[in-house]
Design an enzyme around this catalytic site. Sequence first.
Site, PDB file in Angstrom:
ATOM      1  N   GLU A 126      19.907   5.930  -7.838  1.00  0.00           N
ATOM      2  CA  GLU A 126      19.075   5.970  -9.056  1.00  0.00           C
ATOM      3  C   GLU A 126      18.944   7.414  -9.570  1.00  0.00           C
ATOM      4  O   GLU A 126      19.124   7.690 -10.762  1.00  0.00           O
ATOM      5  CB  GLU A 126      17.708   5.381  -8.689  1.00  0.00           C
ATOM      6  CG  GLU A 126      16.643   5.409  -9.752  1.00  0.00           C
ATOM      7  CD  GLU A 126      15.319   4.816  -9.200  1.00  0.00           C
ATOM      8  OE1 GLU A 126      15.322   3.663  -8.741  1.00  0.00           O
ATOM      9  OE2 GLU A 126      14.296   5.530  -9.223  1.00  0.00           O
ATOM     10  N   LYS A 173      17.008   0.511   0.582  1.00  0.00           N
ATOM     11  CA  LYS A 173      16.203   0.870  -0.597  1.00  0.00           C
ATOM     12  C   LYS A 173      16.221   2.382  -0.828  1.00  0.00           C
ATOM     13  O   LYS A 173      16.282   2.851  -1.969  1.00  0.00           O
ATOM     14  CB  LYS A 173      14.755   0.370  -0.435  1.00  0.00           C
ATOM     15  CG  LYS A 173      13.821   0.792  -1.578  1.00  0.00           C
ATOM     16  CD  LYS A 173      14.322   0.284  -2.921  1.00  0.00           C
ATOM     17  CE  LYS A 173      13.494   0.525  -4.144  1.00  0.00           C
ATOM     18  NZ  LYS A 173      12.634   1.622  -4.323  1.00  0.00           N
ATOM     19  N   ASN A 206       7.847   2.065  -0.396  1.00  0.00           N
ATOM     20  CA  ASN A 206       9.007   2.956  -0.209  1.00  0.00           C
ATOM     21  C   ASN A 206       8.768   3.783   1.049  1.00  0.00           C
ATOM     22  O   ASN A 206       8.487   4.975   1.006  1.00  0.00           O
ATOM     23  CB  ASN A 206       9.166   3.885  -1.420  1.00  0.00           C
ATOM     24  CG  ASN A 206      10.013   3.261  -2.504  1.00  0.00           C
ATOM     25  OD1 ASN A 206      10.869   2.399  -2.245  1.00  0.00           O
ATOM     26  ND2 ASN A 206       9.784   3.676  -3.739  1.00  0.00           N
ATOM     27  N   HIS A 249      19.375   3.090  -2.495  1.00  0.00           N
ATOM     28  CA  HIS A 249      19.247   2.629  -3.887  1.00  0.00           C
ATOM     29  C   HIS A 249      18.621   3.738  -4.732  1.00  0.00           C
ATOM     30  O   HIS A 249      19.079   4.064  -5.826  1.00  0.00           O
ATOM     31  CB  HIS A 249      18.381   1.365  -3.921  1.00  0.00           C
ATOM     32  CG  HIS A 249      17.870   0.982  -5.273  1.00  0.00           C
ATOM     33  ND1 HIS A 249      16.840   1.662  -5.908  1.00  0.00           N
ATOM     34  CD2 HIS A 249      18.248   0.009  -6.142  1.00  0.00           C
ATOM     35  CE1 HIS A 249      16.610   1.129  -7.088  1.00  0.00           C
ATOM     36  NE2 HIS A 249      17.451   0.114  -7.256  1.00  0.00           N
ATOM     37  N   ASN A 250      17.563   4.350  -4.209  1.00  0.00           N
ATOM     38  CA  ASN A 250      16.880   5.382  -4.987  1.00  0.00           C
ATOM     39  C   ASN A 250      17.724   6.645  -5.124  1.00  0.00           C
ATOM     40  O   ASN A 250      17.676   7.306  -6.161  1.00  0.00           O
ATOM     41  CB  ASN A 250      15.522   5.699  -4.347  1.00  0.00           C
ATOM     42  CG  ASN A 250      14.490   4.637  -4.692  1.00  0.00           C
ATOM     43  OD1 ASN A 250      14.831   3.492  -4.946  1.00  0.00           O
ATOM     44  ND2 ASN A 250      13.231   5.021  -4.703  1.00  0.00           N
ATOM     45  N   SER A 280      12.487  -3.284  -5.553  1.00  0.00           N
ATOM     46  CA  SER A 280      12.836  -2.479  -6.721  1.00  0.00           C
ATOM     47  C   SER A 280      12.647  -3.280  -8.001  1.00  0.00           C
ATOM     48  O   SER A 280      12.757  -4.501  -8.008  1.00  0.00           O
ATOM     49  CB  SER A 280      14.290  -1.999  -6.640  1.00  0.00           C
ATOM     50  OG  SER A 280      14.595  -1.256  -7.808  1.00  0.00           O
ATOM     51  N   VAL A 330       0.856  -1.191   0.000  1.00  0.00           N
ATOM     52  CA  VAL A 330       0.000   0.000   0.000  1.00  0.00           C
ATOM     53  C   VAL A 330       0.892   1.241   0.000  1.00  0.00           C
ATOM     54  O   VAL A 330       2.091   1.158   0.258  1.00  0.00           O
ATOM     55  CB  VAL A 330      -0.968   0.019   1.213  1.00  0.00           C
ATOM     56  CG1 VAL A 330      -1.908  -1.161   1.156  1.00  0.00           C
ATOM     57  CG2 VAL A 330      -0.211   0.021   2.523  1.00  0.00           C
TER      58      VAL A 330
HETATM   59  C1  6PG Z   1      12.399   1.154  -7.991  1.00  0.00           C
HETATM   60  C2  6PG Z   1      12.051   2.610  -8.127  1.00  0.00           C
HETATM   61  C3  6PG Z   1      10.691   2.850  -7.566  1.00  0.00           C
HETATM   62  C4  6PG Z   1      10.026   4.114  -8.029  1.00  0.00           C
HETATM   63  C5  6PG Z   1      10.562   5.350  -7.430  1.00  0.00           C
HETATM   64  C6  6PG Z   1      10.449   6.544  -8.309  1.00  0.00           C
HETATM   65  O1  6PG Z   1      13.414   0.889  -7.367  1.00  0.00           O
HETATM   66  O2  6PG Z   1      11.661   0.327  -8.511  1.00  0.00           O
HETATM   67  O3  6PG Z   1      12.974   3.398  -7.469  1.00  0.00           O
HETATM   68  O4  6PG Z   1      10.795   2.731  -6.184  1.00  0.00           O
HETATM   69  O5  6PG Z   1       9.995   4.195  -9.396  1.00  0.00           O
HETATM   70  O6  6PG Z   1       9.803   5.558  -6.273  1.00  0.00           O
HETATM   71  O7  6PG Z   1      10.821   7.591  -7.528  1.00  0.00           O
HETATM   72  P1  6PG Z   1      10.649   9.099  -7.944  1.00  0.00           P
HETATM   73  O8  6PG Z   1       9.193   9.334  -8.219  1.00  0.00           O
HETATM   74  O9  6PG Z   1      11.128   9.832  -6.755  1.00  0.00           O
HETATM   75  O10 6PG Z   1      11.487   9.296  -9.164  1.00  0.00           O
END
Ligand code: 6PG
Length: 477
Positions: free
Chosen positions: A195, A188, A107, A191-192, A133, A79
């Site tokens: 990203e 995680k 997240n 990780h973001n 992810s 959720v």
């Molecule tokens: C993942 C992504 C996923 C999501 C992000 C996007 O690992 O699968 O990171 O968690 O796409 O929440 O984040 P933003 O909206 O902040 O770019």
Amino acid sequence: MKKADIGIYGLGVMGRNLALNFNDHEFGVSVYNRNLPGEEDLIAAFSSGEAAGTPIRTFNEVESFVASLERPRKILLMVKAGPPVDAVIDQLTPLLDEEDILIDGGNTHYSDTNRRLETLSQRHLRYIGMGVSGGEEGARHGPSLMPGGNAEAWPPVQPLLESIAAPSPEGGSCCAWMGPQSAGHFVKMVHNGIEYAIMQLIAECYQLMRNGLNMENQAIAHTFESWDSGLLNSYLLEITTRIFNTEDESGSLVLDHILDRAGQKGTGRWTALTALELGVPLPLITESVFARSISSFKDLRRQASDTLRFEAGGEPNAISTTSLREALLGGQLVAFAEGFWLLKTANEEFDWDIPFSEVARTWSGGCIIRSALLQPIATSFRENPDLPHLLLAPAFREILNAVQGGWRSTARFGVERGIPVPATTAALSHYDNLSTKRLPANLIQAQRDYFGAHRYERLDRPGGTFFHTDWTGGHKG
Ligand code: 6PG
């Protein structure tokens, strides 16, 4: 009727795909969704759609959903992060028995996970905060999973989670126990943050090729495609190439029509804020968050571009795309180094036991930042779990030397042409600050001592002994 091995609460796109994934691996699955406005039809749609013909059991009542699960019950919450998770926990806990396990796969901010763990452990319920992810595709066919929390909850869920996770090129599956408390959600979050950094670095290469080297989209597509091999081989480069090959009905590139205002749900910002709180310098990740923020001021930028625009005169100081590639490789190494530095600091601060090589292995498949670079990173931490900083790993010495020239000319090219390269230059600043034996911080200390008597340590005296100078006393030389 045989009870289900796992319950999934939340039938959004991630919940639905994870349910199908568990089912593919022969686990008994029960699913439930709250009857919220706009979500009334989700259960029926799933039951008659994607789940039709499968043994997945759908429920309209939470009591029968909970009763359908094998004990200790394992319920994966998919959720929206934040208050909805608390609402679902409040709804479920009266129906659960001691030792039942709740797994939050959203997240979620790590402090919320710590709080929930505390509350639930008082009720003898087990709780896992798990990073998931890989988006929709990952959830369906193999995500990267980062669980952490109550250690006693791990053995009962381990076979389920390992089965549905992506295979790792490093061996095993892309799922590993990250440690106690909110270690999983923290990993995680980081990780973001990484990203955000890699996406911004790639975007800057695009901008340099488009505005600096005046390259057409097709040439940019070919360049990105040619980079997507060796150490730069990554999911994000792969999808970038695909994006450059996607046209709309009129035959024009979809990308050219997309408003240049980047969204963000918050995990990058959390990474930057946590880094500030823990005193870990993450200039690249932080600049990448700021780059998204400034992109959102579209009207202001439009206005400013009329008055502030810098027109670079003379011949364009062209550089080769090989230099851009080197900048991207150097930058990506810094992105991972920043992430692992934050993890290392949090590990010490919160007294966790994050297995760094396992983090790299878990990220090497299934997730958004999967990249060939994660294999030497995993090996480096396996060889030396106490590595103080990833850039000091012997595996990267030669690479870092080799990319210096291209990395610096890329940064110079952007700065000279007035093309914003905040992530590329921030990554380089990280590298340069780190590798500078003597920084000008002695002057900062002198200034602090001058105006605030904050005192300073001396190079020629033992550390921990502090001195103050009477700066206005007229002493000179
Ligand atoms: C993942 C992504 C996923 C999501 C992000 C996007 O690992 O699968 O990171 O968690 O796409 O929440 O984040 P933003 O909206 O902040 O770019």
